[in-house]
Design an enzyme around this catalytic site. Structure first.
Site, PDB file in Angstrom:
ATOM      1  N   PHE A 273       0.658  10.020 -12.494  1.00 65.10           N
ATOM      2  CA  PHE A 273      -0.507  10.861 -12.224  1.00 65.10           C
ATOM      3  C   PHE A 273      -0.707  11.783 -13.417  1.00 65.10           C
ATOM      4  CE2 PHE A 273      -2.635  14.558 -10.228  1.00 65.10           C
ATOM      5  CZ  PHE A 273      -3.671  13.904  -9.579  1.00 65.10           C
ATOM      6  N   ARG A 436      -0.156 -12.664  -2.566  1.00 69.53           N
ATOM      7  CA  ARG A 436      -0.948 -13.518  -1.667  1.00 69.53           C
ATOM      8  C   ARG A 436      -2.061 -14.204  -2.466  1.00 69.53           C
ATOM      9  NH1 ARG A 436      -4.382 -12.514   3.905  1.00 69.53           N
ATOM     10  NH2 ARG A 436      -3.254 -13.992   5.181  1.00 69.53           N
ATOM     11  N   MET A 472      -6.450  -4.962   4.199  1.00 67.06           N
ATOM     12  CA  MET A 472      -6.066  -4.710   2.796  1.00 67.06           C
ATOM     13  C   MET A 472      -4.692  -5.326   2.634  1.00 67.06           C
ATOM     14  SD  MET A 472      -4.492  -3.071   0.260  1.00 67.06           S
ATOM     15  CE  MET A 472      -4.784  -2.238  -1.247  1.00 67.06           C
ATOM     16  N   ASN A 473      -4.626  -6.478   1.955  1.00 75.09           N
ATOM     17  CA  ASN A 473      -3.413  -7.286   2.068  1.00 75.09           C
ATOM     18  C   ASN A 473      -2.544  -7.424   0.829  1.00 75.09           C
ATOM     19  OD1 ASN A 473      -3.272  -7.958   4.794  1.00 75.09           O
ATOM     20  ND2 ASN A 473      -4.954  -9.407   4.575  1.00 75.09           N
ATOM     21  N   SER A 520      -3.670  -3.208   7.277  1.00 71.51           N
ATOM     22  CA  SER A 520      -3.194  -3.573   5.951  1.00 71.51           C
ATOM     23  C   SER A 520      -1.938  -4.403   6.176  1.00 71.51           C
ATOM     24  CB  SER A 520      -2.888  -2.325   5.119  1.00 71.51           C
ATOM     25  OG  SER A 520      -2.326  -2.710   3.883  1.00 71.51           O
ATOM     26  N   ASP A 527      -2.176   5.760   8.574  1.00 72.59           N
ATOM     27  CA  ASP A 527      -2.012   7.175   8.235  1.00 72.59           C
ATOM     28  C   ASP A 527      -3.177   7.975   8.783  1.00 72.59           C
ATOM     29  OD1 ASP A 527      -4.179   7.233   6.102  1.00 72.59           O
ATOM     30  OD2 ASP A 527      -2.878   5.674   5.303  1.00 72.59           O
ATOM     31  N   GLU A 607      -0.449 -18.021  34.316  1.00 69.03           N
ATOM     32  CA  GLU A 607      -0.573 -16.989  33.274  1.00 69.03           C
ATOM     33  C   GLU A 607      -2.023 -16.495  33.169  1.00 69.03           C
ATOM     34  OE1 GLU A 607       2.923 -17.880  30.017  1.00 69.03           O
ATOM     35  OE2 GLU A 607       1.269 -19.332  30.119  1.00 69.03           O
TER      36      GLU A 607
END
Ligand code: GLA
Length: 723
Positions: A273, A436, A472-473, A520, A527, A607
């Site tokens: 940062f 991925r 978001m993977n 994700s 969060d 079921e």
């Protein structure tokens, strides 16, 4: 006498003081107190702890030993600090002194970032301005106080009032210094398919740091932490929470110093940062929500449940019942067409399911996960028609229709990548890290967000859509922006998150009635920042009922039950191979926002009847589950035989007790589950049998759970108070 700044909530007090030399010191946070806490400060000549020049020959004043409100590097505090800056030559350090403070009604908000909100009369804001006269930097510490909820939020604004560039190298949002106390830290670590496992560890001398550099808040460490006094339990003892309303890189630090003082702090990750702040510019740090309970972890969790449910989540579905959905992912993966989807929907609708969610694979060239991301147009061949036609068929069955998207991603095998290869994060002359088989789009660039938003909006506008699952993977790498004239890369990861928030805010503005679910790879971006935009998040790609108990247990410490997306899936479970009954799967999935994720055509008639009953039960109990109070009745780190949790309505007239057996034994002993939160002066009738139990017995002795020689049994007990 020291000038004091005191924040009061109904049950807590927070106090700072301005020292004679103008330093802003932290005096106290905890149970409600009256008076001046500056008497807690002590002054000794400490070797190797430097003294401010203004102290003259007084060697007892040292920032290295005194509790700081917002510690910064360069003032002689050698513990981990909250703030640091450099100038263009690379000289680090800043000397912040108190300038002024003021109080206003209502809760502040933050430009472009999620923030706790409240009605004008529910909150007040205190702003404390610090300044470095030499460096021409102003730092405004913001405090949002919600007295009824016992919550204090913190955020920071940094302003460059000089005429040269500065670079922020570290800017945390919240620090707490404790002069005394022996503490444990509760943190929530994990991995893909096993998120938010609670671990309780002693705070040791030195610095322990947790966080994410993955670009998302991550599966590995959740941005929610609890500092608890050693003897704190669910019902007893002091504990402090810090929840970061942010969905990207972060760091949480806990440090026990040479004098046994403890510092906890949280904010943006400082690694990599380096935020360029031009003359006249301001920087807004994301928000941390703090809470304190002197009555243990349950109460602390319940504060966060209320805070997030009523003061963070927004939108049409904030407080209403979410539709019971069926998602086709685990039913089909990429192997589907329009007809198959409609068949899944038809069977689901006959059993009472209220919404069909079409997951990954409906767009571009996407028959596996190696291509197609970035091409947000409907694959009408695969869908056997337009999206509107599929959606209409689903609506004709009386169901709503939802759609999966992953806007931040691109496959190299896509039209978008061919047209705009520079829109993906890649470093020139270097091969990127694939994950991925996909790359991450540079959402720090507005034109990229614009393009993707417009493409997706065109799809949404083309059909009747009531729900979006935003995925978001992968973790982010190769951070480089190809934007022309771009110079400072130390900003990008933060600006990326701002781009994601911008995308979500546009979605909410344009489609106020759409329910957005965050995701994700399951719970990799679970969060409080995300929950500002998406009132529920797919909790984990692990749908195994038994493992979900641990995942949902950990999640419950900092997040409300309504936020937890939870589905009944097929057995053997695709992640673990375990078999559990459809009843057990439903009891676990009901501790959340409920749905199904399997092809209901493939289950037995018995079921199917069970599914109908489950749907009716969820409709009956959802209010108690989402708006009632949640109590953990077991700790998976200790109790390996039974898992249990209960919900109690606020007026204590109704309770739902959930129990799942985790093991089975020959000639097994009986387990008694002690309920929590019930009124000990009330009698409760068990709805299923009509039997009456005394509240005090249920709380103090417990309910005997039947011995059944079978694995993974589940029980749901619905109690109604007799008076
Ligand atoms: C992620 C999600 C799953 C599913 C797949 C589709 O892993 O968590 O629920 O949507 O992506 O690719």
């Amino acid at each position: 006498m020291m000038e004091l700044i005191t924040l009061q909530t109904e049950n807590t007090t927070y106090q700072m003081g301005v020292s004679e030399l103008g330093h802003l010191l932290h005096l106290y946070y905890g149970a409600k107190i009256k008076g001046d806490m500056s008497c807690l400060l002590t002054y000794y000549d400490r070797g190797f702890s430097g003294n401010p020049y203004e102290a003259g020959s007084d060697r007892t004043i040292s920032m290295d030993a005194l509790p700081q409100e917002y510690p910064c590097y360069g003032m002689g505090d050698y513990r981990s600090v909250a703030f640091n800056m450099r100038d263009e030559q690379g000289v680090f350090g800043v000397h912040l002194k108190y300038k002024e403070h003021h109080k206003t009604e209502g809760k502040y908000d933050i430009v472009g970032l999620p923030a706790v909100y409240a009605k004008e009369e529910e909150a007040y804001t205190v702003e404390v301005m610090l300044e470095d006269e030499e460096a021409k930097i102003e730092v405004i510490l913001k405090y949002g106080v919600l007295p009824k909820l016992d919550v204090i939020t913190r955020s920071v604004v940094v302003r460059n009032v000089g005429d040269t560039k500065r670079y922020i190298s570290k800017v945390y949002s919240s620090t707490l210094d404790f002069l005394t106390g022996e503490f444990d830290l509760l943190h929530f670590h994990g991995r893909h398919n096993m998120e938010r496992m609670m671990e309780r560890v002693p705070v040791i001398h030195g610095n322990q740091s947790f966080g994410s550099k993955r670009g998302t808040s991550s599966h590995q460490h959740n941005p929610f932490f609890i500092l608890a006094e050693k003897d704190t339990t669910e019902e007893f003892g002091s504990c402090y929470g810090m929840s970061f309303l942010y969905s990207g890189n972060f760091r949480f630090e806990v440090e026990k110093d040479q004098y046994n003082q403890t510092r906890i702090q949280m904010g943006l990750l400082d690694e990599m940062f380096d935020y360029e702040l031009n003359p006249g510019e301001e920087f807004y740090a994301p928000e941390v929500a703090m809470a304190y309970s002197k009555e243990g972890l349950t109460q602390l969790s319940q504060i966060y449940h209320k805070l997030i449910r009523y003061h963070v989540c927004r939108g049409a579905y904030k407080e209403t019942r979410r539709p019971i959905l069926i998602n086709n992912w685990e039913a089909t993966y990429f192997d589907f067409n329009g007809e198959k989807i409609v068949n899944i929907a038809r069977q689901a609708s006959e059993l009472g399911v209220e919404m069909l969610v079409l997951d990954d694979g409906w767009f571009g060239k996407r028959d596996d996960d190696n291509s197609g991301l970035g091409d947000w147009y409907v694959n009408e061949k695969k869908m056997n028609g337009t999206l509107a036609e599929v959606s209409n068929k689903v609506h004709e069955m009386g169901m709503k229709f939802g759609l999966w998207i992953e806007p931040e991603m691109v496959n190299e095998d896509s039209d978008l990548y061919k047209e705009h290869p520079d829109w993906a994060f890649t470093i020139p002359s270097r091969k990127p890290i694939r994950s991925r088989n996909q790359l991450v789009l540079d959402f720090s660039r507005k034109e990229v967000v614009d393009h993707i938003f417009n493409q997706i909006a065109t799809v949404i506008d083309s059909a009747q859509i009531e729900y979006i699952k935003m995925d978001m993977n992968r973790s982010i790498c190769d951070v480089y922006s190809a934007l022309e004239g771009y110079q400072n890369y130390g900003k990008i990861m933060h600006q990326y998150v701002l781009g994601v928030y911008d995308f979500l805010e546009r979605m909410l503005n344009r489609y106020p009635n759409i329910l957005i679910e965050g995701c994700s790879g399951g719970g990799g971006r679970f969060d409080a920042g995300m929950l500002y935009y998406t009132p529920q998040i797919w909790c984990s790609d692990n749908t195994d009922a038994i493992e979900r108990i641990t995942i949902q247990h950990g999640t419950s410490f900092g997040y409300p039950i309504s936020a937890v997306g939870s589905h009944v899936s097929a057995v053997p479970n695709h992640q673990t191979g375990r078999k559990t009954s459809i009843h057990t799967r439903s009891v676990v999935a009901m501790a959340g926002s409920f749905g199904y994720e399997l092809d209901l055509n493939l289950i037995s008639e018995e079921e199917k009847e069970a599914v109908k009953t489950q749907i009716e039960s969820y409709k009956k109990y959802w209010n108690l589950i989402h708006n009632g109070e949640y109590y953990r009745l077991h700790n998976p780190n200790i109790h390996t035989e039974m898992a249990a949790w209960n919900f109690v309505s606020e007026d204590k007239k109704e309770a739902l007790v959930n129990v799942v057996s985790l093991t089975t034994h020959g000639n097994a002993p009986v387990h008694y589950v002690k309920c929590k939160g019930l009124d000990e002066n009330k009698q409760y009738q068990l709805e299923e049998t009509g039997e009456v139990y005394d509240g005090s017995m249920l709380v103090n002795v417990g309910l005997p759970i039947p011995v059944i020689p079978k694995e993974y049994q589940a029980w749901q007990y619905h109690f109604i108070a007799l008076s």
